[in-house]
Motif scaffolding. Structure first.
Motif, PDB file in Angstrom:
ATOM      1  N   HIS A  21       0.713  -1.494   0.381  1.00 59.56           N
ATOM      2  CA  HIS A  21       0.085   0.300  -0.056  1.00 59.56           C
ATOM      3  C   HIS A  21       0.775   1.106  -0.308  1.00 59.56           C
ATOM      4  CE1 HIS A  21      -4.053   1.834   1.496  1.00 59.56           C
ATOM      5  NE2 HIS A  21      -2.921   2.949   1.788  1.00 59.56           N
ATOM      6  N   HIS A  41      -5.858   0.099   6.483  1.00 57.37           N
ATOM      7  CA  HIS A  41      -6.146   0.925   7.523  1.00 57.37           C
ATOM      8  C   HIS A  41      -7.353   0.462   9.019  1.00 57.37           C
ATOM      9  CE1 HIS A  41      -4.922   4.624   6.093  1.00 57.37           C
ATOM     10  NE2 HIS A  41      -5.092   4.512   5.122  1.00 57.37           N
ATOM     11  N   HIS A  92      -9.706   1.721   1.491  1.00 60.34           N
ATOM     12  CA  HIS A  92      -8.989   2.650   2.636  1.00 60.34           C
ATOM     13  C   HIS A  92     -10.289   2.586   3.642  1.00 60.34           C
ATOM     14  CE1 HIS A  92      -5.260   4.135   0.059  1.00 60.34           C
ATOM     15  NE2 HIS A  92      -5.021   4.840   1.353  1.00 60.34           N
ATOM     16  N   LYS A 111      -0.889   3.530  -5.681  1.00 59.43           N
ATOM     17  CA  LYS A 111      -1.863   3.870  -6.397  1.00 59.43           C
ATOM     18  C   LYS A 111      -2.429   4.746  -6.847  1.00 59.43           C
ATOM     19  CE  LYS A 111      -3.573   2.298  -1.744  1.00 59.43           C
ATOM     20  NZ  LYS A 111      -4.237   0.969  -1.801  1.00 59.43           N
ATOM     21  N   ASP A 145       2.015   3.008   3.589  1.00 56.07           N
ATOM     22  CA  ASP A 145       1.687   3.876   2.943  1.00 56.07           C
ATOM     23  C   ASP A 145       1.677   4.906   2.431  1.00 56.07           C
ATOM     24  OD1 ASP A 145      -0.918   5.332   2.524  1.00 56.07           O
ATOM     25  OD2 ASP A 145      -1.642   5.589   4.194  1.00 56.07           O
ATOM     26  N   HIS A 148       1.425   5.403  -2.078  1.00 56.52           N
ATOM     27  CA  HIS A 148       1.021   6.368  -3.087  1.00 56.52           C
ATOM     28  C   HIS A 148       2.220   6.961  -3.790  1.00 56.52           C
ATOM     29  CE1 HIS A 148      -3.210   6.206  -1.623  1.00 56.52           C
ATOM     30  NE2 HIS A 148      -2.863   6.036   0.109  1.00 56.52           N
TER      31      HIS A 148
HETATM   32 FE    FE Z   1      -3.464   4.863   1.796  1.00 53.74          FE
END
Ligand code: FE
Ligand code: NIG
Length: 405
Positions: free
Chosen positions: A77, A266, A243, A146, A318, A79
């Motif tokens: 996960h 999460h 999420h 992502k 994350d 970004h």
């Molecule tokens: Fe995220």
């Protein structure tokens, strides 16, 4: 004598993660299949043998005595593609401003969206490459990435195309997730934006993504809107991810079970009922302890309860401008100290279960014959040192697809 390209010999511990080829639950998360004083042989990018006293004629031999060998970490996960930074938010957070408070003021994700829309492809590649280099340095050999800092069709596709390019040019393997539903663009009605996502964006994704994700959260996308997006995504071959329940329990965990998501991520605020539904459907819980850490929250996801319920737990960074870390070892440290995972469970969560969370457990996530040779050597005597000796990079050597980096 048989030949190999590379042999790593005498490892104090070979942490193989050998076991059933499906997400590991409950006690299985503690069984990380360690073998002592062993070697691993690699040829043509694959693991060809593992065990004690291997006899191979190899071009390269690494002596790992006193060290440990693990599968490369998998970060399921991130970004990773974004422009700019948001270090100025730190003072806001210190003054007590919440994540949603910053977002509602037009900061947070929106600040990064403006920067990302304005950035050239070359610049985004440059900025993202730097982060991917850092990931490799810290032992991550596969990651998910992502979209979500575009919030318009062109920029969302631009980000996915950049990830495709990075996957082909960077040593790290990157699997892509479409996260057009990361926020509702300013001055756009939420329902109109959901229509744009399902009618305009998703049909254009094609092979550019494997997964579809939604920020299902109070004030962002409701359960109903998220469901619609994820179902349309499924019709276009995109596996759902969510999420879920990061700030408020809106029922994201239950939705993950209902739509057959591969993971729900999460899960700080999820209800017991939602978590039990996830366990029943085998939805992987991807826990992101860097986020509450960077938001200075006292609360972390209830990982022990999840494991007790039978949810396969994975860890991820994350990595994003609000939670900027490329370091999976740090996630394992936070998981042990703040979520009470045992060191062995944290290893499973950062390797095999993480690979399952992005559907790559056939090729990565464990050290087994026939698997891709993504291997890391850590300069410590046993795996318990990963959380124990925290705040440093224990990774000494990274091998990706059999290549020594
Ligand atoms: Fe995220
Ligand atoms: O997973 N919560 C939503 N998205 C990201 C944060 C993105 C950002 O703040 O830029 C997350 O934490």
């Amino acid at each position: 004598m048989e030949t190999a390209d590379l042999v790593i010999k005498n490892a104090n511990e070979l942490v193989t993660l050998k076991g059933p080829n499906r997400p590991r639950i409950k006690n299985e998360m503690s069984n990380i299949s360690v073998i002592n004083n062993s070697s691993i042989a690699i040829k043509n990018g694959k693991i060809i043998d593992i065990g004690k006293g291997l006899k191979y004629k190899a071009e390269e031999i690494i002596n790992a005595s006193g060290k440990i060998v693990l599968p490369g970490f998998v970060d399921p996960h991130t970004h990773v593609v974004f422009a700019g930074s948001r270090e100025f938010e730190l003072n806001m957070k210190l003054k007590g401003l919440s994540y949603m408070g910053i977002l509602k003021k037009g900061g947070g994700i929106f600040f990064t969206v403006t920067k990302t829309r304005d950035a050239s492809i070359d610049d985004l590649v440059l900025q993202s490459n730097k982060r991917l280099d850092k990931m490799l340095e810290y032992g991550t050999t596969t990651c998910e990435g992502k979209s979500g800092y575009g919030l318009d069709t062109d920029t969302e596709l631009k980000i996915l195309k950049i990830q495709d390019k990075l996957n082909k040019t960077h040593k790290i393997d990157i699997v892509s997730t479409f996260l057009g539903a990361h926020a509702v663009p300013k001055d756009v009605d939420t329902e109109d934006y959901v229509d744009t996502i399902v009618n305009e964006m998703i049909p254009k994704i094609g092979n550019l993504a494997s997964f579809c994700d939604v920020f299902c959260e109070e004030g962002v996308f409701t359960v109903e809107q998220s469901k619609k997006i994820l179902e349309v995504g499924t019709n276009y071959g995109l596996t759902p991810k969510i999420h879920a329940d990061e700030i408020v329990d809106t029922g994201g965990a239950s939705l993950a079970a209902e739509v057959g998501a591969i993971s729900a991520d999460h899960l700080l605020m999820s209800s017991d009922n939602g978590l039990k539904q996830m366990a029943k459907k085998g939805v992987i819980g991807v826990l992101l302890p860097g986020t509450p850490f960077s938001l200075m929250m006292q609360k972390y996801p209830p990982a022990r309860k999840m494991i007790e319920f039978g949810i396969p737990v994975a860890l991820a960074t994350d990595l994003n401008p609000n939670c900027w870390t490329e370091n999976m070892q740090f996630m394992m440290q936070l998981a042990c100290f703040n979520m009470k995972l045992t060191p062995a469970e944290s290893v499973t969560a950062a390797t095999f279960n993480a690979a399952c969370a992005i559907g790559l457990n056939d090729t990565v996530g464990s050290l087994e014959k026939g698997k891709q040779a993504d291997v890391v050597i850590l300069d410590c005597p046993n795996y318990k040192w990963i959380p124990y000796h925290f705040g440093v990079n224990l990774v000494e050597t990274v091998i990706k697809k059999g290549c020594l980096l």
